[in-house]
Write a protein that holds these residues in place. Structure first.
Motif, PDB file in Angstrom:
ATOM      1  N   ALA A   1       0.823  -1.204   0.000  1.00 41.01           N
ATOM      2  CA  ALA A   1       0.000   0.000   0.000  1.00 41.01           C
ATOM      3  C   ALA A   1       0.858   1.255   0.000  1.00 41.01           C
ATOM      4  O   ALA A   1       0.621   2.193  -0.782  1.00 41.01           O
ATOM      5  N   TRP A   2       1.876   1.293   0.849  1.00 39.63           N
ATOM      6  CA  TRP A   2       2.747   2.469   0.876  1.00 39.63           C
ATOM      7  C   TRP A   2       3.528   2.606  -0.414  1.00 39.63           C
ATOM      8  O   TRP A   2       3.764   3.741  -0.891  1.00 39.63           O
ATOM      9  N   ALA A   3       3.941   1.481  -0.998  1.00 39.81           N
ATOM     10  CA  ALA A   3       4.639   1.552  -2.289  1.00 39.81           C
ATOM     11  C   ALA A   3       3.736   2.136  -3.371  1.00 39.81           C
ATOM     12  O   ALA A   3       4.177   2.931  -4.210  1.00 39.81           O
ATOM     13  N   ALA A   4       2.451   1.756  -3.368  1.00 40.03           N
ATOM     14  CA  ALA A   4       1.506   2.302  -4.347  1.00 40.03           C
ATOM     15  C   ALA A   4       1.288   3.790  -4.124  1.00 40.03           C
ATOM     16  O   ALA A   4       1.173   4.568  -5.081  1.00 40.03           O
ATOM     17  N   ILE A   5       1.220   4.214  -2.849  1.00 36.56           N
ATOM     18  CA  ILE A   5       1.018   5.635  -2.549  1.00 36.56           C
ATOM     19  C   ILE A   5       2.196   6.471  -3.050  1.00 36.56           C
ATOM     20  O   ILE A   5       2.018   7.548  -3.637  1.00 36.56           O
ATOM     21  N   PHE A   6       3.410   5.977  -2.841  1.00 33.63           N
ATOM     22  CA  PHE A   6       4.589   6.734  -3.268  1.00 33.63           C
ATOM     23  C   PHE A   6       4.879   6.581  -4.756  1.00 33.63           C
ATOM     24  O   PHE A   6       5.692   7.334  -5.305  1.00 33.63           O
ATOM     25  N   ALA A   7       4.228   5.627  -5.398  1.00 38.85           N
ATOM     26  CA  ALA A   7       4.492   5.418  -6.828  1.00 38.85           C
ATOM     27  C   ALA A   7       4.002   6.596  -7.668  1.00 38.85           C
ATOM     28  O   ALA A   7       4.653   6.987  -8.643  1.00 38.85           O
ATOM     29  N   ILE A   8       2.833   7.154  -7.300  1.00 41.20           N
ATOM     30  CA  ILE A   8       2.279   8.257  -8.098  1.00 41.20           C
ATOM     31  C   ILE A   8       3.156   9.498  -8.024  1.00 41.20           C
ATOM     32  O   ILE A   8       3.525  10.069  -9.064  1.00 41.20           O
ATOM     33  N   PRO A   9       3.534  10.001  -6.820  1.00 39.49           N
ATOM     34  CA  PRO A   9       4.455  11.148  -6.795  1.00 39.49           C
ATOM     35  C   PRO A   9       5.765  10.860  -7.515  1.00 39.49           C
ATOM     36  O   PRO A   9       6.323  11.736  -8.178  1.00 39.49           O
ATOM     37  N   THR A  10       6.259   9.622  -7.383  1.00 38.73           N
ATOM     38  CA  THR A  10       7.502   9.268  -8.063  1.00 38.73           C
ATOM     39  C   THR A  10       7.320   9.345  -9.574  1.00 38.73           C
ATOM     40  O   THR A  10       8.205   9.837 -10.301  1.00 38.73           O
ATOM     41  N   MET A  11       6.199   8.878 -10.080  1.00 38.31           N
ATOM     42  CA  MET A  11       5.945   8.904 -11.515  1.00 38.31           C
ATOM     43  C   MET A  11       5.832  10.336 -12.036  1.00 38.31           C
ATOM     44  O   MET A  11       6.446  10.706 -13.049  1.00 38.31           O
ATOM     45  N   VAL A  12       5.054  11.162 -11.327  1.00 35.08           N
ATOM     46  CA  VAL A  12       4.886  12.552 -11.765  1.00 35.08           C
ATOM     47  C   VAL A  12       6.215  13.293 -11.705  1.00 35.08           C
ATOM     48  O   VAL A  12       6.588  14.026 -12.637  1.00 35.08           O
ATOM     49  N   ALA A  13       6.943  13.127 -10.587  1.00 38.49           N
ATOM     50  CA  ALA A  13       8.244  13.786 -10.471  1.00 38.49           C
ATOM     51  C   ALA A  13       9.207  13.279 -11.528  1.00 38.49           C
ATOM     52  O   ALA A  13      10.034  14.037 -12.051  1.00 38.49           O
TER      53      ALA A  13
ATOM     54  N   ARG B   1      -6.623   6.895   1.669  1.00 34.56           N
ATOM     55  CA  ARG B   1      -7.975   6.732   2.202  1.00 34.56           C
ATOM     56  C   ARG B   1      -8.570   5.391   1.782  1.00 34.56           C
ATOM     57  O   ARG B   1      -9.220   4.713   2.587  1.00 34.56           O
ATOM     58  N   ALA B   2      -8.355   5.014   0.527  1.00 36.01           N
ATOM     59  CA  ALA B   2      -8.896   3.737   0.045  1.00 36.01           C
ATOM     60  C   ALA B   2      -8.267   2.559   0.777  1.00 36.01           C
ATOM     61  O   ALA B   2      -8.963   1.619   1.181  1.00 36.01           O
ATOM     62  N   PHE B   3      -6.960   2.615   0.999  1.00 32.98           N
ATOM     63  CA  PHE B   3      -6.290   1.515   1.699  1.00 32.98           C
ATOM     64  C   PHE B   3      -6.715   1.455   3.169  1.00 32.98           C
ATOM     65  O   PHE B   3      -6.869   0.362   3.726  1.00 32.98           O
ATOM     66  N   ARG B   4      -6.916   2.611   3.792  1.00 33.11           N
ATOM     67  CA  ARG B   4      -7.386   2.621   5.185  1.00 33.11           C
ATOM     68  C   ARG B   4      -8.793   2.039   5.282  1.00 33.11           C
ATOM     69  O   ARG B   4      -9.093   1.277   6.203  1.00 33.11           O
ATOM     70  N   ARG B   5      -9.640   2.370   4.326  1.00 33.67           N
ATOM     71  CA  ARG B   5     -11.010   1.879   4.356  1.00 33.67           C
ATOM     72  C   ARG B   5     -11.066   0.357   4.176  1.00 33.67           C
ATOM     73  O   ARG B   5     -11.908  -0.324   4.748  1.00 33.67           O
TER      74      ARG B   5
END
Length: 223
Positions: free
Chosen positions: A168-180, A215-219
């Protein structure tokens, strides 16, 4: 003559060495001394079986504590403790089981206690307690197998939970990494580079996407 009751048997503390305890019991019961060698044999067996019964109770108490710890909310691996107790129970079983057929042979064999009515009730009492102890030891061995399986299942569940959190944390950080990564390529002709709101838009996009995933992963119970 009456055989010793269960409360009396449970109240007798184990004494070391066993021979001293057997002698003490014989001295305390002059009627038994009149039965000769059978009285000595009964006293020795009685002390041994009482010691086994007391050991079985202590193992049961330890197993109950292990069960409570295994099924508690704490994430502690008790596999080593379970294996250690299981090894002790196996040794305990190897000590008890050979005694069962020997005592049964004394009851039913040629010249056994069935032909000596004065000692028969006492020897049958010992055989009965030994039989119950043997069953208890077998039950403890089976319960330890179940507790060990439950512990291994819980460890597997903890590992799955950890892997889900990491994913889950890897997926969360993947988007900022991709955009950056896209904006970090530094091509000369990138329309957004000259746009006044390009930087805040990119940062906002990363924050919104990461927040939505969090939020989705917490839910779903992943975080």
């Amino acid at each position: 003559m009456s055989t010793p009751s269960d409360p009396e048997r449970r109240s007798r503390p184990p004494v070391s060495p066993p021979s001293s305890e057997a002698a003490r019991r014989l001295d305390a019961d002059p009627d038994m001394l009149q039965l000769g060698p059978w009285a000595v044999l009964h006293a020795v067996l009685d002390v041994a079986v009482d010691a086994y019964s007391d050991a079985a109770r202590r193992v049961r108490a330890t197993l109950n504590r292990l069960e409570d710890e295994v099924f508690s909310t704490s994430r502690v691996d008790h596999t080593q403790s379970i294996y250690s107790l299981k090894r002790e129970v196996r040794e305990f079983r190897d000590a008890v089981q050979p005694l069962v057929p020997m005592v049964q042979g004394l009851l039913r064999g040629p010249g056994g206690v069935d032909h000596r009515p004065e000692i028969a009730p006492y020897m049958r009492d010992v055989a009965d307690h030994l039989h119950r102890t043997d069953i208890e030891v077998r039950t403890l061995d089976e319960l330890l197998d179940s507790v060990l399986g439950a512990q291994q299942a819980r460890v597997g569940t903890w590992q799955n939970d950890d892997m889900r959190r990491i994913s889950a944390w890897a997926a969360i950080f993947a988007i900022p990494t991709m955009v950056a990564g896209v904006y970090g390529m530094n091509f000369e002709h990138m329309p957004e580079l000259g746009w006044t709101y390009g930087y805040p838009l990119a940062v906002g996009l990363m924050a919104i996407a990461a927040g939505a995933l969090y939020r989705a992963f917490r839910r779903n119970g992943w975080l």
